[in-house]
Design an enzyme around this catalytic site. Sequence first.
Site, short mmCIF file in Angstrom:
data_model
loop_
_atom_site.label_atom_id
_atom_site.label_comp_id
_atom_site.label_asym_id
_atom_site.label_seq_id
_atom_site.Cartn_x
_atom_site.Cartn_y
_atom_site.Cartn_z
N GLY A 63 -0.16 -10.08 17.04
CA GLY A 63 -1.53 -10.37 16.63
C GLY A 63 -2.30 -9.19 16.09
O GLY A 63 -3.51 -9.08 16.27
N TYR B 153 0.82 -1.20 0.00
CA TYR B 153 0.00 0.00 0.00
C TYR B 153 0.86 1.27 0.00
O TYR B 153 0.36 2.34 -0.26
CB TYR B 153 -0.94 0.00 1.21
CG TYR B 153 -1.89 -1.16 1.17
CD1 TYR B 153 -2.97 -1.16 0.30
CD2 TYR B 153 -1.69 -2.28 1.97
CE1 TYR B 153 -3.85 -2.23 0.24
CE2 TYR B 153 -2.57 -3.36 1.91
CZ TYR B 153 -3.64 -3.33 1.05
OH TYR B 153 -4.49 -4.40 0.99
N HIS C 204 6.21 -11.91 -2.57
CA HIS C 204 5.24 -11.50 -1.55
C HIS C 204 4.13 -12.52 -1.37
O HIS C 204 3.76 -12.85 -0.25
CB HIS C 204 4.66 -10.13 -1.96
CG HIS C 204 4.03 -9.38 -0.83
ND1 HIS C 204 3.79 -8.04 -0.89
CD2 HIS C 204 3.57 -9.79 0.37
CE1 HIS C 204 3.22 -7.64 0.24
NE2 HIS C 204 3.08 -8.69 1.02
#
Length: 237
Positions: A172, A20, A90
């Site tokens: 997490g 992004y 990726h």
Amino acid sequence: EVLTMALDLGVNHIDTSNIYGMGVSEERIGEFLKKNPSAVNFFQIATKGGIERTSSGGNRFNNSREHLTKALDDSLRRLGVDSVELYYVHRREHNKAIEEVTETLSNFVKQGKVRQIGYSEISPNSLIDANEVHPIAAVQSEYSLSTRYPELGLIQRSKSLDTALVAFSPVGRSLLTDQPHSAEKVQSMPFLKENPRFLSPNIEKNIAAAQKFRELACDLGVTAAGLALAWLLNKDT
């Protein structure tokens, strides 16, 4: 040499792989290195390729030789360097044989553009197949107290092949911290707001499930994130 067990936290290791904002982050790092050329010898730079934007604004996996070559060349240009320490694919394009993709990566090593190669989120069997073409230095996989999938074979296979396991999202994605993201906050986060773990009622249940862990960290006098990282760094991998 890549550590047998590492965390994707950015210490002496610049990971530019966020799709992004990858171009922007690489350009910023390139600007810094241009002003501080000696820093090239201090940092080990890792980046990734294999995902591209579609005309509709979405993403798709592309592991073709042409795409990976262009992606790597663009990364080197933005960074202002001749080579990087580690180059990952990726995400796997599953209709393309991993042996073929690894051959592409191997050629980057032969060309001097990359010192070591790796993959993000592959299976133990795929790691075996790739390693037969060229040594795989690192495999990046989500791993934490709340995400234990690598324990089903990837950790063991990585260890047997002397491949580093690089654990990403080790706390997490906030669930293992003292201040986990609320359902409201997640709505402003493009990736998490579509992640099932962070959709109601799942997010509320996940936050509640981790409450005893936060209480344990408090009793021990440490942060929840610190305890989560300590657990991961002390795993016998």
